[in-house]
Design an enzyme around this catalytic site. Structure first.
Site, short mmCIF file in Angstrom:
data_model
loop_
_atom_site.label_atom_id
_atom_site.label_comp_id
_atom_site.label_asym_id
_atom_site.label_seq_id
_atom_site.Cartn_x
_atom_site.Cartn_y
_atom_site.Cartn_z
N HIS A 74 0.86 -1.19 0.00
CA HIS A 74 0.00 0.00 0.00
C HIS A 74 0.89 1.24 0.00
O HIS A 74 0.82 2.03 -0.91
CB HIS A 74 -0.95 -0.05 1.20
CG HIS A 74 -2.06 0.96 1.16
ND1 HIS A 74 -3.15 0.92 1.99
CD2 HIS A 74 -2.23 2.07 0.38
CE1 HIS A 74 -3.96 1.95 1.71
NE2 HIS A 74 -3.42 2.65 0.75
N TRP A 77 3.70 5.51 5.30
CA TRP A 77 2.97 6.68 5.78
C TRP A 77 3.58 7.23 7.07
O TRP A 77 3.76 6.51 8.04
CB TRP A 77 1.52 6.31 6.12
CG TRP A 77 0.74 5.64 5.05
CD1 TRP A 77 1.00 5.57 3.71
CD2 TRP A 77 -0.49 4.91 5.24
NE1 TRP A 77 0.02 4.85 3.07
CE2 TRP A 77 -0.91 4.44 3.97
CE3 TRP A 77 -1.29 4.63 6.36
CZ2 TRP A 77 -2.07 3.68 3.80
CZ3 TRP A 77 -2.45 3.89 6.20
CH2 TRP A 77 -2.84 3.42 4.93
N TYR A 85 -2.39 12.05 11.38
CA TYR A 85 -1.32 12.22 10.41
C TYR A 85 -1.56 13.45 9.54
O TYR A 85 -2.68 13.90 9.37
CB TYR A 85 -1.17 10.98 9.53
CG TYR A 85 -2.40 10.63 8.72
CD1 TYR A 85 -3.43 9.88 9.28
CD2 TYR A 85 -2.53 11.05 7.39
CE1 TYR A 85 -4.57 9.55 8.54
CE2 TYR A 85 -3.67 10.72 6.64
CZ TYR A 85 -4.68 9.98 7.23
OH TYR A 85 -5.80 9.68 6.51
N GLU A 132 0.08 7.85 -3.46
CA GLU A 132 0.85 7.50 -2.25
C GLU A 132 1.99 8.49 -2.03
O GLU A 132 2.27 8.89 -0.90
CB GLU A 132 1.38 6.07 -2.36
CG GLU A 132 0.28 5.02 -2.20
CD GLU A 132 -0.40 5.11 -0.84
OE1 GLU A 132 0.30 5.17 0.18
OE2 GLU A 132 -1.65 5.13 -0.80
N LYS A 135 0.26 12.17 -1.26
CA LYS A 135 -0.47 12.24 0.01
C LYS A 135 0.45 11.98 1.21
O LYS A 135 0.37 12.68 2.21
CB LYS A 135 -1.63 11.24 0.02
CG LYS A 135 -2.44 11.26 1.30
CD LYS A 135 -3.71 10.43 1.22
CE LYS A 135 -4.46 10.47 2.55
NZ LYS A 135 -5.60 9.53 2.59
N HIS A 136 1.30 10.98 1.10
CA HIS A 136 2.12 10.58 2.26
C HIS A 136 3.60 10.91 2.13
O HIS A 136 4.21 11.43 3.05
CB HIS A 136 1.96 9.07 2.51
CG HIS A 136 0.54 8.65 2.75
ND1 HIS A 136 -0.12 8.90 3.93
CD2 HIS A 136 -0.36 8.01 1.95
CE1 HIS A 136 -1.36 8.43 3.86
NE2 HIS A 136 -1.53 7.87 2.67
#
Ligand code: NAG
Ligand code: NAG
Length: 259
Positions: A74, A77, A85, A132, A135-136
């Site tokens: 995935h 993070w 977060y 991914e 966003k992270h």
């Protein structure tokens, strides 16, 4: 930022002398462990506020993705050491051309691994990777461009994807479960404690997060604290900060269909 300018110069000279091309600032071997230090200053060697780094994985069965005997990636993070977060921290670096970036960096082996193990459930892997990262990945403070001593554009993107894959390779969820007698089955069910125990064993005794969808196991998150930066730093397993969404018993582990 007089300090960082001085250390940048020193490191640039050092890498000229030693011929090191990797250019993230080198962190002291006794760098503070994220989430375990009282320091609230983010630096290139201290992950803050996102001090917990989670390597997250999927078990997708509807539709199935990836090999039948492996979980899939995935992401990685940052979490604020408390289950909350930050997200989408730098729109100027929210690149959507991840494949092009990795190819331009000659990271072809990495890319082919991602094409096997980092898969979007709807088949749009490129968008999933960009999501991914944007966003992270952009929230990991220790890999911002200013932490590089001879930065080349998007260098941190390649470093990020390589690190996620390296962590994933060390966390073979399928094998750890299977070694504990937990195998995909259309009839058997398992208890949460049995699954947790198998995966804690893999994760240096730390508790993992287990996610279920309608009573079927489909996610695991491995939490780490890190000493140093998120690429070269030391990853230390830590307990989950998030409560499982699985029932305590009767958990299904549905077989993947092979394509
Ligand atoms: C990827 O996209 C960014 C932002 O648009 C651009 O600056 C960069 O040159 C692109 N990289 C490659 C390798 O195409
Ligand atoms: C949820 O699980 C129940 C029991 O196994 C099943 O009957 C139902 O169809 C499932 N619902 C969905 C939306 O998959």
């Amino acid at each position: 930022m007089a300090f960082s300018r001085t250390s940048t110069l020193v490191l640039a000279v050092t890498s000229l002398v030693t011929g090191i091309s990797a250019s993230l600032e080198t962190c002291a071997s006794n760098s503070a462990l994220s989430c375990q230090s009282s320091s609230t200053s983010p630096t290139c060697c201290y992950n803050y506020p996102g001090g917990a780094l989670l390597q997250t994985q999927f078990w997708d069965t509807d539709p199935s993705t990836g090999p039948t005997d492996s979980w899939t990636i995935h992401g990685l993070w940052p979490d604020n050491c408390d289950g909350t977060y930050q997200s989408s921290c730098d729109s100027s670096r929210a690149y959507t051309n991840i494949t092009d970036i990795l190819e331009a960096q000659d990271r072809t082996e990495l890319l082919s691994y991602m094409q096997q193990y980092w898969l979007d459930i709807n088949g749009d892997d490129e968008s999933f990777w960009a999501h991914e990262w944007g966003k992270h990945g952009t929230c990991i403070n220790t890999i911002t461009p200013s932490c590089y001593t001879s930065y080349t554009p998007q260098e941190e993107v390649g470093d990020f994807f390589q690190k996620v894959v390296d962590l994933f390779k060390g966390l073979d969820t399928y094998k750890a479960l299977s070694d504990a007698g937990i195998t995909p089955s259309s009839s058997k069910t398992y208890s949460l404690s049995k699954i947790q125990s198998a995966l804690s064993t893999l994760h240096d005794g730390a508790e993992v997060y287990l996610g279920c969808d309608n009573g079927s196991l489909n996610e695991v998150w491995y939490f780490f604290n890190v000493a140093g930066n998120a690429i070269d730093g030391q990853y230390v397993a830590s307990d989950t900060l998030t409560t499982s969404s699985c029932p305590s018993s009767g958990i299904k582990y549905v077989p993947k269909s092979s394509s």
